[in-house]
Design an enzyme around this catalytic site. Structure first.
Site, PDB file in Angstrom:
ATOM      1  N   HIS A 105      15.178   1.560 -66.683  1.00 25.02           N
ATOM      2  CA  HIS A 105      16.055   0.456 -67.059  1.00 25.02           C
ATOM      3  C   HIS A 105      17.439   0.663 -66.447  1.00 25.02           C
ATOM      4  CE1 HIS A 105      12.842  -0.374 -69.834  1.00 25.02           C
ATOM      5  NE2 HIS A 105      13.021   0.794 -70.415  1.00 25.02           N
ATOM      6  N   GLU A 122      17.436   3.810 -74.692  1.00 27.49           N
ATOM      7  CA  GLU A 122      16.467   3.742 -75.781  1.00 27.49           C
ATOM      8  C   GLU A 122      16.054   5.138 -76.239  1.00 27.49           C
ATOM      9  OE1 GLU A 122      13.354   1.412 -74.022  1.00 27.49           O
ATOM     10  OE2 GLU A 122      12.596   3.054 -72.798  1.00 27.49           O
ATOM     11  N   HIS A 180      10.198   6.651 -66.709  1.00 29.88           N
ATOM     12  CA  HIS A 180       9.394   6.998 -67.875  1.00 29.88           C
ATOM     13  C   HIS A 180       8.177   6.087 -67.994  1.00 29.88           C
ATOM     14  CE1 HIS A 180      12.213   3.860 -69.256  1.00 29.88           C
ATOM     15  NE2 HIS A 180      11.227   3.465 -70.049  1.00 29.88           N
ATOM     16  N   ARG A 200       9.877  -2.145 -63.116  1.00 22.34           N
ATOM     17  CA  ARG A 200       8.540  -1.558 -63.046  1.00 22.34           C
ATOM     18  C   ARG A 200       8.320  -1.052 -61.628  1.00 22.34           C
ATOM     19  NH1 ARG A 200       5.814  -6.091 -64.149  1.00 22.34           N
ATOM     20  NH2 ARG A 200       6.278  -5.923 -66.370  1.00 22.34           N
TER      21      ARG A 200
END
Length: 326
Positions: A105, A122, A180, A200
């Site tokens: 991200h 996150e 990740h 992605r």
């Protein structure tokens, strides 16, 4: 303006995913006729997916309407000053029947410049993991664009990425830029900034029911990746019965773990923030002179900033994640 004196429960927003499974329905008791449910958005103010209250006097109102009406009484004066009517966190449960794509991200600066959005820092709390289930988090050793692109083009990213087997209670902090992927067989709680921006980079060459591949974001990702490696990626923490113990604290959120046995009295006079509780084990009842609500495994509740004192009671072994903004 009437005083906001109720605990808030929201209707889960369930998301079908190509990699989703059945655990959100079977283990967390989410009511749905959908299949392959990958995510339950518990508290959301993402555009088009704003959570709606299902209990009390505020039933039927959505999160954005509540913030507009109650302002700092709901989110805290400091939070309201910083974010206005935009709720700053997105709270989820995630079930990966199959591995998610390898992704990352962007940070706040890139996300604002490219997408007019927050970045997406996150964290994950593992609630259940099948035998040998794993996660991809970060690089094994420091890398660079050239090495990364070589392995991406040769479909050999796993040769340079770090893979950890996981079990219940493991915690991972995922700052922006960290590559990740949640592996197959993992059920987790996720706390993140309010953002749905994901780059992605590899999706295991999988196709959907129509034979389509999902979009990849190779070029966008290159300048967003953090190529540095860490010695370890798990977050160490300790916990104590009937006390809040810090797991993660960052500029975007603080998350504590709170094991509950019996009855405890809580006082949040030191916080200028809402507090969210995610039940990751057992069942608890929250109450004060105005309101009482129960949450069980897989349920979430939001405590308005105006409510500072209340009790939590459990007759079975229970555990909560406690989330707020410093």
């Amino acid at each position: 303006m009437q005083k906001l004196n109720q605990f808030l429960k929201f209707e889960p927003i369930l998301k079908e995913k190509i990699w989703g499974g059945e655990k959100l329905a079977t283990l967390l008791k989410k009511q749905t006729n959908k299949k392959n449910i990958g995510e339950s958005w518990e508290v959301s103010d993402v555009e088009g997916d704003t959570s709606e209250v299902v209990n009390g006097d505020c039933k039927g109102k959505n999160l954005k309407e509540l913030i507009a009406e109650f302002k700092g009484d709901l989110v805290g004066e400091k939070v309201f000053k910083s974010f206005g009517t935009k709720f700053p966190l997105l709270i989820k449960f995630i079930d990966a029947k199959e591995a998610l794509s390898i992704q990352l991200h962007p940070n706040d600066e890139l996300a604002m410049k490219r997408h007019n959005s927050f970045g997406k820092t996150e964290m994950w709390y593992i609630m259940q993991a099948d035998d040998k289930a794993n996660l991809i988090v970060g690089f094994q050793k420091d890398s660079n664009k050239e090495e990364y692109l070589h392995h991406l083009e040769n479909k050999s990213l796993l040769e340079i990425l770090n893979v950890d087997e996981v079990s219940k209670g493991d915690v991972y902090f995922i700052p922006t830029g960290r590559v990740h992927a949640i592996g197959a067989g993992v059920l987790l709680a996720e706390i993140q900034q309010t953002s749905d921006i994901t780059y992605r980079v590899y999706d295991w060459d999988r196709q959907d029911d129509q034979g389509n591949y999902r979009d990849l974001h190779t070029d966008l990702a290159l300048d967003a990746i953090d190529y540095k490696a860490e010695k370890k990626y798990t977050t160490s923490y300790s916990k104590q019965e009937n006390k809040s113990s810090e797991i993660v604290s960052c500029p975007y959120f603080t998350t504590n773990v709170l094991p509950v046995n019996g009855k405890i009295a809580l006082n949040h006079n030191d916080k200028d923030s809402f507090v969210i509780y995610m039940c990751v084990e057992g069942e608890v009842t929250l109450s004060n002179e105005f309101t009482t609500e129960t949450i069980a495994l897989g349920e979430t509740i939001l405590i308005p900033a105006s409510i500072k004192e209340f009790s939590i009671t459990s007759s079975v072994k229970s555990e909560l994640l406690e989330v707020y903004i410093q």
